[in-house]
Write a protein that holds these residues in place. Structure first.
Motif, PDB file in Angstrom:
ATOM      1  N   TRP A   9      46.770  34.278  49.019  1.00 10.73           N
ATOM      2  CA  TRP A   9      45.735  33.801  49.943  1.00 10.73           C
ATOM      3  C   TRP A   9      46.008  34.277  51.353  1.00 10.73           C
ATOM      4  CZ3 TRP A   9      41.583  32.832  47.747  1.00 10.73           C
ATOM      5  CH2 TRP A   9      41.517  32.128  46.551  1.00 10.73           C
ATOM      6  N   LEU A  12      44.770  37.699  51.772  1.00 11.26           N
ATOM      7  CA  LEU A  12      43.310  37.727  51.911  1.00 11.26           C
ATOM      8  C   LEU A  12      42.904  37.305  53.321  1.00 11.26           C
ATOM      9  CD1 LEU A  12      40.457  37.961  50.731  1.00 11.26           C
ATOM     10  CD2 LEU A  12      40.652  35.588  49.996  1.00 11.26           C
ATOM     11  N   GLU A  34      43.316  41.836  42.511  1.00  8.48           N
ATOM     12  CA  GLU A  34      41.951  42.293  42.211  1.00  8.48           C
ATOM     13  C   GLU A  34      40.881  41.314  42.688  1.00  8.48           C
ATOM     14  OE1 GLU A  34      41.963  42.897  37.964  1.00  8.48           O
ATOM     15  OE2 GLU A  34      41.089  40.914  37.644  1.00  8.48           O
ATOM     16  N   GLU A  35      41.163  40.027  42.654  1.00  7.40           N
ATOM     17  CA  GLU A  35      40.187  39.044  43.115  1.00  7.40           C
ATOM     18  C   GLU A  35      39.944  39.213  44.624  1.00  7.40           C
ATOM     19  OE1 GLU A  35      41.149  35.023  42.132  1.00  7.40           O
ATOM     20  OE2 GLU A  35      39.288  34.231  42.955  1.00  7.40           O
ATOM     21  N   GLN A  37      40.510  41.865  46.348  1.00  8.52           N
ATOM     22  CA  GLN A  37      39.853  43.161  46.583  1.00  8.52           C
ATOM     23  C   GLN A  37      38.340  43.041  46.453  1.00  8.52           C
ATOM     24  OE1 GLN A  37      41.434  46.304  44.162  1.00  8.52           O
ATOM     25  NE2 GLN A  37      43.429  46.272  45.152  1.00  8.52           N
ATOM     26  N   VAL A  38      37.906  42.289  45.442  1.00 12.94           N
ATOM     27  CA  VAL A  38      36.458  42.103  45.240  1.00 12.94           C
ATOM     28  C   VAL A  38      35.857  41.402  46.457  1.00 12.94           C
ATOM     29  CG1 VAL A  38      34.719  40.894  43.851  1.00 12.94           C
ATOM     30  CG2 VAL A  38      36.602  42.081  42.718  1.00 12.94           C
ATOM     31  N   ILE A  39      36.567  40.385  46.959  1.00 12.43           N
ATOM     32  CA  ILE A  39      36.070  39.617  48.111  1.00 12.43           C
ATOM     33  C   ILE A  39      35.981  40.508  49.352  1.00 12.43           C
ATOM     34  CG2 ILE A  39      36.590  37.690  49.677  1.00 12.43           C
ATOM     35  CD1 ILE A  39      37.978  36.329  47.226  1.00 12.43           C
ATOM     36  N   ASP A  41      35.933  43.799  49.504  1.00  5.98           N
ATOM     37  CA  ASP A  41      34.947  44.854  49.263  1.00  5.98           C
ATOM     38  C   ASP A  41      33.533  44.324  49.528  1.00  5.98           C
ATOM     39  OD1 ASP A  41      34.315  47.526  48.322  1.00  5.98           O
ATOM     40  OD2 ASP A  41      33.457  46.530  46.565  1.00  5.98           O
TER      41      ASP A  41
END
Lengths: 146, 37
Positions: A9, A12, A34-35, A37-39, A41
């Motif tokens: 976290w 992020l 990966e989670e 990265q999606v956020i 992105d």
């Protein structure tokens, strides 16, 4: 495990801070899971094209967001200005969504100020809101220990 | 990157955060109007 989750976290949040400070490089994705990265992105794409943003009112399971909300609430409670800004933005969106999300937005400040009583926080909540508050408080209790 | 369905699930879960960050960038004046805090 708990440590790595918290580091995840923090990674992020650090990337989000860089975006708020003007960084738009794809290299922000490096080192994130990966989670995250999606956020990140989605945030970068959303800055370029706001119509690409996901809709908050389509959340199938809001409790999945509890760890992130708890992290932000905990950081904001310790005076982290960026966390306060992010929570404020989220609260504003939640208040527009109506229902339990709007009720949640109204008690976020109480949680930032240290309120941890589920009974007090859930006075105006439906079952879905209660489960989200409970999940956030559970996560906060882990963070408050540190 | 995860599969499209997993990606979609992540996006929906964190839609509030994603929207909040983008909103903060487009409307920095909102930061000061967040009287909630």
């Amino acid at each position: 495990m708990k440590q790595s989750e918290q580091n995840g976290w923090l990674g992020l949040v650090a990337a989000i801070r860089k975006i708020i400070n003007g960084n738009r490089e794809n290299s922000l994705l490096a080192g994130l899971d990966e989670e995250d990265q999606v956020i990140i992105d989605a945030i970068l794409k959303g800055i370029q094209d706001p119509t690409s943003l996901p809709k908050a009112d389509q959340q199938p399971d809001a409790t999945a967001a509890a760890p992130m909300l708890a992290q932000l609430i905990s950081s904001a409670g310790r005076g982290d200005h960026d966390a306060v800004i992010m929570l404020g933005g989220m609260a504003e969106q939640m208040s527009k969504a109506g229902g339990d999300l709007a009720s949640l937005s109204a008690v976020i400040k109480n949680m930032v100020d240290g309120e941890r009583s589920i009974d007090k926080l859930c006075t105006r909540m439906g079952p879905q809101g209660e489960s989200l508050i409970t999940a956030i408080i559970t996560e906060l209790s882990k963070l408050d220990v540190h | 990157m995860p599969t499209p369905s997993k990606q979609e699930q992540i996006l929906q879960t964190h839609a509030g955060l994603i929207g909040a960050v983008v909103q903060t960038i487009y409307h920095p004046e909102l930061n000061n109007s967040l009287s909630l805090f």
